[in-house]
Write an enzyme that holds these catalytic residues in place. Structure first.
Site, PDB file in Angstrom:
ATOM      1  N   TRP A 111      -3.643 -34.796 -24.306  1.00 19.04           N
ATOM      2  CA  TRP A 111      -4.816 -34.608 -23.434  1.00 19.04           C
ATOM      3  C   TRP A 111      -5.745 -33.631 -24.128  1.00 19.04           C
ATOM      4  O   TRP A 111      -5.409 -33.082 -25.182  1.00 19.04           O
ATOM      5  CB  TRP A 111      -4.389 -34.081 -22.062  1.00 19.04           C
ATOM      6  CG  TRP A 111      -5.249 -34.614 -20.947  1.00 19.04           C
ATOM      7  CD1 TRP A 111      -6.327 -34.017 -20.367  1.00 19.04           C
ATOM      8  CD2 TRP A 111      -5.092 -35.880 -20.288  1.00 19.04           C
ATOM      9  NE1 TRP A 111      -6.844 -34.827 -19.388  1.00 19.04           N
ATOM     10  CE2 TRP A 111      -6.112 -35.970 -19.312  1.00 19.04           C
ATOM     11  CE3 TRP A 111      -4.190 -36.932 -20.430  1.00 19.04           C
ATOM     12  CZ2 TRP A 111      -6.257 -37.088 -18.485  1.00 19.04           C
ATOM     13  CZ3 TRP A 111      -4.329 -38.032 -19.599  1.00 19.04           C
ATOM     14  CH2 TRP A 111      -5.350 -38.102 -18.642  1.00 19.04           C
ATOM     15  N   ASP A 112      -6.912 -33.404 -23.546  1.00 19.88           N
ATOM     16  CA  ASP A 112      -7.843 -32.502 -24.227  1.00 19.88           C
ATOM     17  C   ASP A 112      -7.378 -31.046 -24.178  1.00 19.88           C
ATOM     18  O   ASP A 112      -7.875 -30.206 -24.907  1.00 19.88           O
ATOM     19  CB  ASP A 112      -9.262 -32.632 -23.676  1.00 19.88           C
ATOM     20  CG  ASP A 112      -9.373 -32.371 -22.192  1.00 19.88           C
ATOM     21  OD1 ASP A 112      -8.347 -32.077 -21.560  1.00 19.88           O
ATOM     22  OD2 ASP A 112     -10.492 -32.469 -21.662  1.00 19.88           O
ATOM     23  N   TRP A 113      -6.405 -30.743 -23.321  1.00 18.25           N
ATOM     24  CA  TRP A 113      -5.927 -29.371 -23.214  1.00 18.25           C
ATOM     25  C   TRP A 113      -4.528 -29.160 -23.785  1.00 18.25           C
ATOM     26  O   TRP A 113      -4.038 -28.027 -23.803  1.00 18.25           O
ATOM     27  CB  TRP A 113      -5.927 -28.900 -21.754  1.00 18.25           C
ATOM     28  CG  TRP A 113      -5.308 -29.870 -20.790  1.00 18.25           C
ATOM     29  CD1 TRP A 113      -5.962 -30.724 -19.961  1.00 18.25           C
ATOM     30  CD2 TRP A 113      -3.908 -30.109 -20.564  1.00 18.25           C
ATOM     31  NE1 TRP A 113      -5.068 -31.469 -19.229  1.00 18.25           N
ATOM     32  CE2 TRP A 113      -3.797 -31.108 -19.576  1.00 18.25           C
ATOM     33  CE3 TRP A 113      -2.741 -29.577 -21.095  1.00 18.25           C
ATOM     34  CZ2 TRP A 113      -2.571 -31.588 -19.119  1.00 18.25           C
ATOM     35  CZ3 TRP A 113      -1.511 -30.061 -20.643  1.00 18.25           C
ATOM     36  CH2 TRP A 113      -1.445 -31.042 -19.657  1.00 18.25           C
ATOM     37  N   ASN A 385      -7.072 -39.285 -10.131  1.00 20.90           N
ATOM     38  CA  ASN A 385      -7.954 -38.321 -10.774  1.00 20.90           C
ATOM     39  C   ASN A 385      -9.010 -39.058 -11.583  1.00 20.90           C
ATOM     40  O   ASN A 385      -8.692 -39.700 -12.585  1.00 20.90           O
ATOM     41  CB  ASN A 385      -7.153 -37.399 -11.703  1.00 20.90           C
ATOM     42  CG  ASN A 385      -8.054 -36.536 -12.574  1.00 20.90           C
ATOM     43  OD1 ASN A 385      -8.768 -35.676 -12.080  1.00 20.90           O
ATOM     44  ND2 ASN A 385      -8.036 -36.781 -13.875  1.00 20.90           N
ATOM     45  N   GLU A 386     -10.265 -39.041 -11.102  1.00 26.24           N
ATOM     46  CA  GLU A 386     -11.463 -39.462 -11.839  1.00 26.24           C
ATOM     47  C   GLU A 386     -11.562 -40.955 -12.116  1.00 26.24           C
ATOM     48  O   GLU A 386     -12.405 -41.377 -12.902  1.00 26.24           O
ATOM     49  CB  GLU A 386     -11.587 -38.672 -13.157  1.00 26.24           C
ATOM     50  CG  GLU A 386     -11.783 -37.179 -12.926  1.00 26.24           C
ATOM     51  CD  GLU A 386     -11.994 -36.379 -14.205  1.00 26.24           C
ATOM     52  OE1 GLU A 386     -11.602 -36.877 -15.288  1.00 26.24           O
ATOM     53  OE2 GLU A 386     -12.542 -35.263 -14.131  1.00 26.24           O
ATOM     54  N   GLU A 482     -12.941 -29.098  -9.393  1.00 21.74           N
ATOM     55  CA  GLU A 482     -12.576 -28.908 -10.805  1.00 21.74           C
ATOM     56  C   GLU A 482     -13.792 -28.402 -11.555  1.00 21.74           C
ATOM     57  O   GLU A 482     -14.872 -28.986 -11.476  1.00 21.74           O
ATOM     58  CB  GLU A 482     -12.077 -30.228 -11.404  1.00 21.74           C
ATOM     59  CG  GLU A 482     -11.564 -30.089 -12.833  1.00 21.74           C
ATOM     60  CD  GLU A 482     -10.983 -31.406 -13.359  1.00 21.74           C
ATOM     61  OE1 GLU A 482     -10.222 -32.051 -12.615  1.00 21.74           O
ATOM     62  OE2 GLU A 482     -11.314 -31.780 -14.493  1.00 21.74           O
TER      63      GLU A 482
END
Length: 780
Positions: A111-113, A385-386, A482
């Site tokens: 993931w991006d994190w 989510n999204e 968020e």
């Protein structure tokens, strides 16, 4: 069990796997007995036909085998048969493809994190379950209030031995205040044609005087009551008992048409604004009838390996850190996992509400809603989510097949998941997606024309180009679920990953692969450029970059959060291993129940808000505004104003500050409050000019003195540290090389000659040694 021969001839012998990650086949005594392909479900397999008499302990340890398939290869194979967008995560994530083909923690492929670790294995307990008649698999507890009584509806989900008739009693009892206990009972009968499971309902009516309400953190006590549900078989003398703690509270998500609410004072919610009267719908929570500002954060998996994320010490450390900075809600993010039973138990005990994103598909939704429903901390169910905004805004190049994906989206989240959730838990709101326009999205066919419409529902907001310290860049919204800015972890935390000094540059291979965001470090760079002078050839460039990024993150999220509080997560507020970033310390201030919060307008006037998140008013308060120049600890001017505020309000005070009359580079302002009944309201600050342009800020002299007096507390040994300065110090950051300890507060704006800081350590350390171990950093 002592011997397999003791299993009754008509009894049930199940192999129960609470969590298998993810695709595997199962063998017992060399025979195939089943398979798994979903990380989030419990598998119950009848193994009685596969048992061998006279074999005991080796049953599990020697002859029970799981054969796992590579999740990467399995995902790729499934994608070839039935493709679903997106094919891969962005290349910058340094991850794997087709994770959406597996019922697995989506973040495990990258993931991006965080990193990609497509784990396999047993991440929850495995055990043998034996019974002769029936067990209680799950219990739900539904509370509502009518007049002076609480209504408690208990639903027990029973599983039977399908091979025999069952006769018995289902009982429930609850212990209340003053050791008062009430109970109820129901007769249970089945016949040979029953399919092996059944639901049984029990009801109680409880006078309010025997019950204390459960409240979120900061608003009251977290009263919990022991509920015992038992099935007693009259056929076999077996008793199966299920014990749970429940709380009595009401939680309501209020979505009302603002055009039909003339004259109503709009209440606030988590990072929200309901001030757009006449347009849209409200979106806020009422708890026990009170509108509550939902201060909180997003919760991603605590560890990329899910079994380590469930470690009780880790859960305690993180949840206690959330409570300590006044958080009252966490959004369990839908790309992770359904957290452990212990996680939700601690949230119940600590008063932390849960916004629970769901992780799709029928079987796991039912199992997890049944598992979690009784927790008073669960506030809301959200389908995904999204996904709504991703489909509407063509994030994954699905525009050409929009109708096809929309049809599947509605089939899954509306026709499949929605009735399951609402059937099992009718007392809580189910929202199809986050962000979403809530009721308005439903009216628009579940995919709104603009899911980011700030007049409806919740929003996710990120803007890395504009100055995050400037409150004027943020939009009013009903509920910001968020938002955030990145920062780097400290060198001490980074050293747990690498001690190679050559890695400590932004251009190193290490830094490149650790930063997964598509634009790499550009977003942090842009934020730092607004406020700091940072030279690329400075020998301490990397060290300063870390420090400045944490300041920037803390100040940006402080500005954004106070903006939302006035209007009525980050990447991380904490580092790996539990160390607090500067942002988490700042959250103690910007989430404080009572706070004086300034908002500088583009006109260079300043509005002042008194934020009161308590259930009682503030009367007779005095707000003091001190004007400082950068070279002295003595204010150049102080003004005081009377201030009052209603309960649960953000009141704009009748205070006029005109900064356009001042030399902005030479001054800053400190805001404080004194009021009867307000035991704590932290100082707040306004910097009218970007810090890299201020005039008069000079190098301070700093002394650190550790008192010889210590105090033993449940959380550790407390030391008192005096920090003595001779001038203004910005973002004073204290570090100690002593292991096992932490500063209670940090990241100080020092405007007094002496500040006292508390330090907690699990073990005693000589004050002189602690004093020598402390180093510090500040902005100049």
């Amino acid at each position: 069990m002592d011997a397999i021969e003791e299993v009754p001839a008509t009894g049930v012998v199940n192999l129960v796997l609470e969590g298998v990650d993810t695709v595997s086949t199962i063998e017992m005594n060399t025979r195939y007995i089943g398979s798994t392909d979903n990380m989030f479900v419990r598998y119950v397999i009848d193994v009685k036909p596969y048992l061998k008499v006279r074999l005991n302990e080796w049953l599990i340890y020697k002859r029970f085998k799981l054969i796992f398939v590579s999740p990467v290869e399995k995902a790729q194979a499934r994608s070839k048969k039935y493709f679903a967008a997106p094919a891969c995560i962005p290349p910058s994530y340094n991850g794997e493809c087709h994770v959406n083909q597996l019922r697995k923690m989506q973040a495990s492929f990258g993931w991006d994190w965080g990193p990609a670790f497509p784990s396999v294995g047993l991440w929850k307990p495995v055990y043998i379950e034996v019974y002769n008649t029936a067990i209680i698999r799950s219990v739900t507890a539904h509370t509502s209030i009518v007049d002076d009584h609480w209504l408690l509806r208990i639903v027990a989900y029973l599983e039977f031995n399908k091979g025999k008739q069952v006769h018995g009693y289902l009982t429930a009892s609850i212990s209340m205040n003053n050791n008062h206990t009430i109970g109820t009972m129901k007769v249970i009968e089945t016949n040979l044609t029953d399919i092996g499971s059944n639901e049984a309902e029990l009801n109680m009516t409880i006078n309010k005087k025997f019950i204390n309400c459960w409240w979120p953190n900061g608003f009251g006590e977290q009263s919990l009551y022991n509920l015992h549900v038992a099935f007693i078989s009259t056929d076999s003398n077996e008793t199966y008992v299920k014990h749970q703690q429940i709380g009595f509270r009401t939680v309501e998500l209020v979505e009302e048409n603002t055009s039909v609410l003339p004259g109503q004072r709009f209440v606030r919610n988590n990072a929200s604004s309901n001030s757009s009267a006449g347009r849209g719908h409200t979106f806020y929570f009422k708890v026990n009838g009170y509108p509550i500002f939902m201060k909180g954060s997003n919760w991603i998996p605590a560890h990329i390996l899910p079994e380590l994320g469930a470690d009780k010490n880790t859960v305690d450390r993180l949840l206690l850190s959330a409570r300590e900075v006044h958080m009252a809600i966490l959004r369990v993010w839908g790309g992770g996992v359904y957290e452990s039973d212990y996680f939700y138990q601690r949230c119940d005990q600590l008063g932390i509400l849960i916004w629970q994103d769901l992780i799709s598909v029928k079987k796991e939704i039912k199992q997890n809603v049944l598992r979690l429903q009784h927790h008073p901390s669960i506030a809301l169910w959200v389908g995904n989510n999204e996904n709504e905004v991703a489909l509407r805004q063509n994030w994954y190049n699905t525009k050409e097949y929009y109708s096809f994906y929309k049809e599947n989206y509605i089939e899954l989240y509306v026709h499949t998941i929605k009735p399951i959730v609402e059937g099992l838990d009718p007392g809580r709101r189910y929202i199809v997606s986050s962000p979403s326009n809530g009721r308005q999205s439903e009216l628009e066919g579940y995919i709104a024309h603009n899911p980011f419409n700030s007049n409806f529902g919740d929003t996710h907001f990120y803007n890395y180009v504009l100055d995050g310290w400037n409150q004027n860049i943020y939009q009013k919204t009903r509920f910001a679920s968020e938002y955030g800015y990145q920062s780097l972890p400290s060198l001490s935390t980074m050293s747990t990953a690498t001690q190679n000094v050559s890695d400590y540059t932004l251009s190193s291979r290490y830094s490149f692969y650790r930063q997964h965001f598509p634009t790499r470090y550009a977003n942090i760079d842009m934020q730092l450029m607004h406020h700091f002078h940072l030279h690329p050839f400075d020998p301490k460039h990397f060290e300063l970059y870390i420090y400045y990024s944490q300041i920037s993150q803390a100040m940006s999220i402080k500005a954004e959060t106070e903006f939302y509080r006035q209007s009525q997560a980050d990447w991380y507020t904490m580092e790996y291993g539990g160390k607090w970033k500067m942002l988490h310390y700042f959250a103690k201030t910007f989430f404080a129940p009572v706070l004086v919060s300034p908002r500088r307008l583009q006109s260079n006037n300043v509005d002042i808000y008194l934020l009161n998140d308590r259930l009682v008013p503030i009367n007779g308060g005095i707000v003091t505004i001190d004007y400082f120049n950068w070279s002295s600890l003595t204010p150049i001017k102080s003004v005081m104003f009377a201030a009052n505020a209603e309960p649960l309000s953000a009141k704009k005070l009748l205070i006029n500050i005109e900064l356009w009359k001042e030399r902005l580079d030479e001054i800053f302002l400190r805001f404080s409050l004194k009021a009867v009944g307000v035991t704590s309201s932290p100082d707040n600050y306004l910097f009218p000019e970007r810090l890299k342009y201020v005039s008069g800020l000079m190098k301070p002299t700093i002394q650190v003195k550790v008192s010889n007096t210590t105090e033993s507390l449940p959380e550790g040994i407390r030391y008192i540290i005096d920090v003595i300065v001779d001038r203004i110090v910005l973002f004073l950051w204290l570090e100690s090389s002593v292991p096992g300890g932490h500063f209670v507060d940090n990241g100080f704006i020092v405007t007094k000659r002496i500040i006292s800081v508390h330090y907690l350590n699990q073990k005693h350390v000589a004050p002189q040694l602690l004093e020598r171990s402390i180093n510090y950093r500040y902005l100049l």
